[in-house]
Each structure stands twice: as structure tokens, then as C-alpha cells.
Design a protein around this motif. Sequence first.
Motif, PDB file in Angstrom:
ATOM      1  N   ALA A 112       0.816  -1.215   0.000  1.00 49.23           N
ATOM      2  CA  ALA A 112       0.000   0.000   0.000  1.00 49.23           C
ATOM      3  C   ALA A 112       0.849   1.264   0.000  1.00 49.23           C
ATOM      4  O   ALA A 112       0.311   2.369  -0.019  1.00 49.23           O
ATOM      5  CB  ALA A 112      -0.948   0.001   1.200  1.00 49.23           C
ATOM      6  N   GLY A 113       2.178   1.106   0.015  1.00 50.17           N
ATOM      7  CA  GLY A 113       3.056   2.273   0.022  1.00 50.17           C
ATOM      8  C   GLY A 113       3.321   2.823   1.403  1.00 50.17           C
ATOM      9  O   GLY A 113       3.942   3.882   1.536  1.00 50.17           O
TER      10      GLY A 113
ATOM     11  N   GLY B 192       2.065   4.763   9.885  1.00 49.83           N
ATOM     12  CA  GLY B 192       2.926   4.206   8.843  1.00 49.83           C
ATOM     13  C   GLY B 192       2.865   4.915   7.506  1.00 49.83           C
ATOM     14  O   GLY B 192       3.614   4.556   6.586  1.00 49.83           O
ATOM     15  N   GLN B 193       2.019   5.926   7.384  1.00 53.52           N
ATOM     16  CA  GLN B 193       1.884   6.607   6.091  1.00 53.52           C
ATOM     17  C   GLN B 193       3.068   7.524   5.842  1.00 53.52           C
ATOM     18  O   GLN B 193       3.579   8.185   6.750  1.00 53.52           O
ATOM     19  CB  GLN B 193       0.590   7.418   6.058  1.00 53.52           C
ATOM     20  CG  GLN B 193       0.262   8.021   4.698  1.00 53.52           C
ATOM     21  CD  GLN B 193      -1.088   8.711   4.711  1.00 53.52           C
ATOM     22  OE1 GLN B 193      -1.272   9.726   5.379  1.00 53.52           O
ATOM     23  NE2 GLN B 193      -2.050   8.150   3.972  1.00 53.52           N
ATOM     24  N   VAL B 194       3.532   7.532   4.605  1.00 50.67           N
ATOM     25  CA  VAL B 194       4.593   8.452   4.205  1.00 50.67           C
ATOM     26  C   VAL B 194       3.955   9.779   3.847  1.00 50.67           C
ATOM     27  O   VAL B 194       3.038   9.847   3.025  1.00 50.67           O
ATOM     28  CB  VAL B 194       5.389   7.887   3.013  1.00 50.67           C
ATOM     29  CG1 VAL B 194       6.453   8.892   2.555  1.00 50.67           C
ATOM     30  CG2 VAL B 194       6.037   6.558   3.386  1.00 50.67           C
ATOM     31  N   THR B 195       4.418  10.835   4.486  1.00 49.91           N
ATOM     32  CA  THR B 195       3.799  12.150   4.322  1.00 49.91           C
ATOM     33  C   THR B 195       4.021  12.700   2.917  1.00 49.91           C
ATOM     34  O   THR B 195       5.134  12.663   2.387  1.00 49.91           O
ATOM     35  CB  THR B 195       4.372  13.141   5.351  1.00 49.91           C
ATOM     36  OG1 THR B 195       4.098  12.647   6.666  1.00 49.91           O
ATOM     37  CG2 THR B 195       3.751  14.526   5.188  1.00 49.91           C
ATOM     38  N   SER B 196       2.946  13.205   2.327  1.00 50.12           N
ATOM     39  CA  SER B 196       3.026  13.853   1.019  1.00 50.12           C
ATOM     40  C   SER B 196       2.276  15.175   1.087  1.00 50.12           C
ATOM     41  O   SER B 196       1.446  15.396   1.973  1.00 50.12           O
ATOM     42  CB  SER B 196       2.428  12.954  -0.068  1.00 50.12           C
ATOM     43  OG  SER B 196       1.069  12.676   0.208  1.00 50.12           O
TER      44      SER B 196
ATOM     45  N   GLU C   4       4.206  17.951   9.305  1.00 51.06           N
ATOM     46  CA  GLU C   4       4.824  16.648   9.058  1.00 51.06           C
ATOM     47  C   GLU C   4       5.788  16.748   7.872  1.00 51.06           C
ATOM     48  O   GLU C   4       5.466  17.344   6.846  1.00 51.06           O
ATOM     49  CB  GLU C   4       3.762  15.593   8.787  1.00 51.06           C
ATOM     50  CG  GLU C   4       2.820  15.351   9.968  1.00 51.06           C
ATOM     51  CD  GLU C   4       3.559  14.855  11.193  1.00 51.06           C
ATOM     52  OE1 GLU C   4       4.175  13.774  11.124  1.00 51.06           O
ATOM     53  OE2 GLU C   4       3.515  15.550  12.226  1.00 51.06           O
ATOM     54  N   ALA C   5       6.977  16.163   8.039  1.00 53.41           N
ATOM     55  CA  ALA C   5       8.024  16.307   7.032  1.00 53.41           C
ATOM     56  C   ALA C   5       7.692  15.493   5.791  1.00 53.41           C
ATOM     57  O   ALA C   5       7.522  14.276   5.880  1.00 53.41           O
ATOM     58  CB  ALA C   5       9.362  15.857   7.609  1.00 53.41           C
ATOM     59  N   PRO C   6       7.582  16.154   4.617  1.00 55.56           N
ATOM     60  CA  PRO C   6       7.287  15.411   3.382  1.00 55.56           C
ATOM     61  C   PRO C   6       8.353  14.358   3.086  1.00 55.56           C
ATOM     62  O   PRO C   6       9.549  14.584   3.275  1.00 55.56           O
ATOM     63  CB  PRO C   6       7.280  16.508   2.313  1.00 55.56           C
ATOM     64  CG  PRO C   6       7.024  17.774   3.060  1.00 55.56           C
ATOM     65  CD  PRO C   6       7.694  17.597   4.385  1.00 55.56           C
ATOM     66  N   GLY C   7       7.898  13.179   2.636  1.00 56.89           N
ATOM     67  CA  GLY C   7       8.813  12.119   2.272  1.00 56.89           C
ATOM     68  C   GLY C   7       9.263  11.252   3.432  1.00 56.89           C
ATOM     69  O   GLY C   7      10.005  10.287   3.219  1.00 56.89           O
ATOM     70  N   THR C   8       8.842  11.585   4.660  1.00 56.26           N
ATOM     71  CA  THR C   8       9.175  10.760   5.820  1.00 56.26           C
ATOM     72  C   THR C   8       7.886  10.196   6.412  1.00 56.26           C
ATOM     73  O   THR C   8       6.781  10.598   6.053  1.00 56.26           O
ATOM     74  CB  THR C   8       9.928  11.559   6.896  1.00 56.26           C
ATOM     75  OG1 THR C   8       9.082  12.602   7.387  1.00 56.26           O
ATOM     76  CG2 THR C   8      11.188  12.185   6.319  1.00 56.26           C
ATOM     77  N   VAL C   9       8.037   9.260   7.333  1.00 58.22           N
ATOM     78  CA  VAL C   9       6.874   8.624   7.929  1.00 58.22           C
ATOM     79  C   VAL C   9       6.147   9.604   8.851  1.00 58.22           C
ATOM     80  O   VAL C   9       6.767  10.487   9.466  1.00 58.22           O
ATOM     81  CB  VAL C   9       7.296   7.357   8.698  1.00 58.22           C
ATOM     82  CG1 VAL C   9       8.148   7.713   9.916  1.00 58.22           C
ATOM     83  CG2 VAL C   9       6.089   6.535   9.110  1.00 58.22           C
TER      84      VAL C   9
END
Length: 424
Positions: free
Chosen positions: A224-225, A343-347, A380-385
Motif C-alpha cells: 500500500a506504500g 505508517g503513512q509516508v507524508t506527502s 509533518e516532514a514530506p517524504g518521511t513517515v
Amino acid sequence: RRPPRSTLFPYTTLFRSTVSADPGGLGVGAHTGAVQLTSGNVSQTVPVTLSVGGAVSLSGGPFNFTGVSGGTIAGDGLLTISSAVPGIPAVPFTISIGGGTFLLYDCIQFPVNYQWLAVTDANGYAISGGVTPATIRVGVSTGCRPGSMSPPPGNYSGSIVITPAGGVGVAVYATLAVAAAPAITSVVNAASFATGPLSPGEVVTIFGSSLGPEIGIGAALDSAGNLARSLGSVSVSFGGYPAPLLYVSPTQINCVVPYEAGGLDKPSLQVIRGGAASKLYELSSFVAAAPGVFTLNGSGTGTGAIVNGSGGVNGPKNPAARGSPVFFYITGEGQTSPPGTTGQVTSVNTVGSGPLIPQPLLRVSVTVGGQPAAVTFAGEAPGTVAGVLQVNIEVPFNAPPGDLPLVVSVGSLKSQDGVTVSVR
């Protein structure tokens, strides 16, 4: 005049005969026949036995098994047995096991020398022999508890000997490395290394023994990414909620506290490795925030992992000018708006309504050398969890030069002492 006669063999003539045999077309084993000798009216039968020996070649192995005491054992393997005798494809053979034992205590009132090395056919039934060509399965017997192993931690070895009829046995070797069950000694904020209450979404470090494989494994994404919740047969549970994993090794695990765990009244932590679970590690009640600032040396103190807006990593050799922007990262900011997804990667949100980046519910404030700094961004930092917060500030104009204390507050809760930012 005639020569004197022999008193033992009168009128006897000695003959030497050679008998040979062709094994072509014969199977492995003993084959009998006879040679009949006739002289005049006298006949004699001489029995002859031809023993055809077998030879085999093996494909597969050596076999190396690993597992965790109280957990499962990884996999099994196949061993192919072929005839090594030209023209004789079918060679009977027997199977014997050398070693391959350990003392087993569980489920039995007294210790027994348990045979862990097992040989079965394709259907899983134990076998002691067969006829070439054949393929057998080599594995580990799970003992008295289905699917689990209970030997003491250690390294065990054994061998499987394939002996063809009338031939010499050929051995293939197997080893079993059993690790101790995982044990937790402490849980800290991954940035500050502070112990104490945790917050939902916080990145934490678990210290202990036998926590993971000998060679550390870094983060991976699932289908799921999102950040995977299992690495190298290792998983972490906070009160039944699986944690996203950043790193696993024998002595350290970095993971993210699931946001769902924030609602637990009596939270606990457990590490599961190869099916073997650690004892429950009791945690304090969760708090809204437990901020920690990441540092350059990864110890929780010293120069912060700070980037100057003018370029380069902040430090004594590259200080930031007063009034200039810098940014850095923290964890332990707590729940966000919109709510964080474990667990989601921030975008960056480029469609729909709402903020571009999830932002903490609690207000973020920063001081540099005791002077308030303007916070220009906290999200939340983009590209990090989810659970890693980026904070952008402007260095106060009235801050003195030097390596100054940097303190971040999320609501009323402050980050660790000992973190500095260099100012010129």
C-alpha cells in the motif's frame, strides 16, 4: 625307463581356467551362477556369485536452518538422490541420520535427546530408504508443540547419510542456529533518547537482546506504500497494534508508535521474532506530546540536525546569521490535523481542502539561547513517515553569537536539554 610317479597325484595334469562376468544389464545386488567342468565321464559344478555394488550422487545441501527458541524454524530443503553407476538407474539406498539432536525439556517431564533433523518424502511422511532416482525433503522436526521449537539457544549440527546397496555411504550436512527469544531492556524517544511517557506517532528506539537478525534491516514499504510492519520475521506490537518499522537488529529496533495505541489505558510493548514473543514491557500512560529534537551525532545531545536557510548543515564551522531561517526535525509531536495515519509516508496535499501538510494539534514554539524564535512552519516532514515533524524558524535578532541552547515546546511539553544551534 619311465620317470617315477607322484604318490599324491598319479597321472594328474593341472589346468588353470579364468572365469569373467559382464555386469551390463544387471541390477545392484548379488547375482549367482555356476561353471560346470567336465573331464571324460567326470563332471563338477563350481558356484559363482557376482556382487554389483551401487553408488549415488547427491544434489542439494548442505542445509542451514535458523530459528528462535520458542518460535518457528525457517524453511526446509530438497535433496535429490541419483545413481552414479552407468547403465543402472535404479539403486536401492538406505537413509541414516547422524547427530541432529538437542535436549528437549518442554512438554516432557524429563529431558530427552530429541531428534530435530528430519527426513521425509514429498508428502511429509518419515522414510528410511528408497530407490534412485528419488527426491527427499530435509527439515526440522517441530517437537511437541506444533509449529514451534523449544531448544536452548545455540548451534546444532547433524548429517544425513545415503548408503547405496553394496556401496559406500555419502553424507550431506545440516546445521541449526537457534537464537534466544527477544528481550526488551528499555524504550526511548529516538531523537532525545529520553525515557518516560510516549505519545501517539512518536518514533522510538527499543533496546534489548535477540531483537532481530544478525545483520540489521532498514525500512521498506508494503504493497500500500506505507512503512512495513514486519522486517526479517520481526514485528512490534503496542497493545495489539502493529508498529511501522524503521530498522531492526539484534540489539535495537526503531519504530513508530501507532496512533491507535494512544487510546490504551494500560499500554504495553512486545517484540515478536520468528514467532517467539518477548515478555510484555509495561509502558507509562500515553501523553499528548513528548517532543525530542534529532541531533547530528544521534545521541540526543550536541549540535542539532539543523540546516541553514543559506545552505549547509548548521554547526560551529557554519553558523546561522541572526534573522536568517533554519529548519530541523523533531518527533513526539502527538496527534495531527488531519489525523495521522500510522505508517503513512507524508506527502503534500495538492488536491481537495485542508492544509498542505498535516499539522500538530498542539502549538509549537521554539527558543534559541532563551530568546523566542519565530516559527514560520511546523508540519509533518514530506517524504518521511508520519510522526516526524519539520520545524522552520528564524534565528532571533537579539540572540548572542555562539552555540546556543535550542528548545522546542509542543503545548506545555518541552524537548530535551543539551541541543545547540550555532549563531554568528
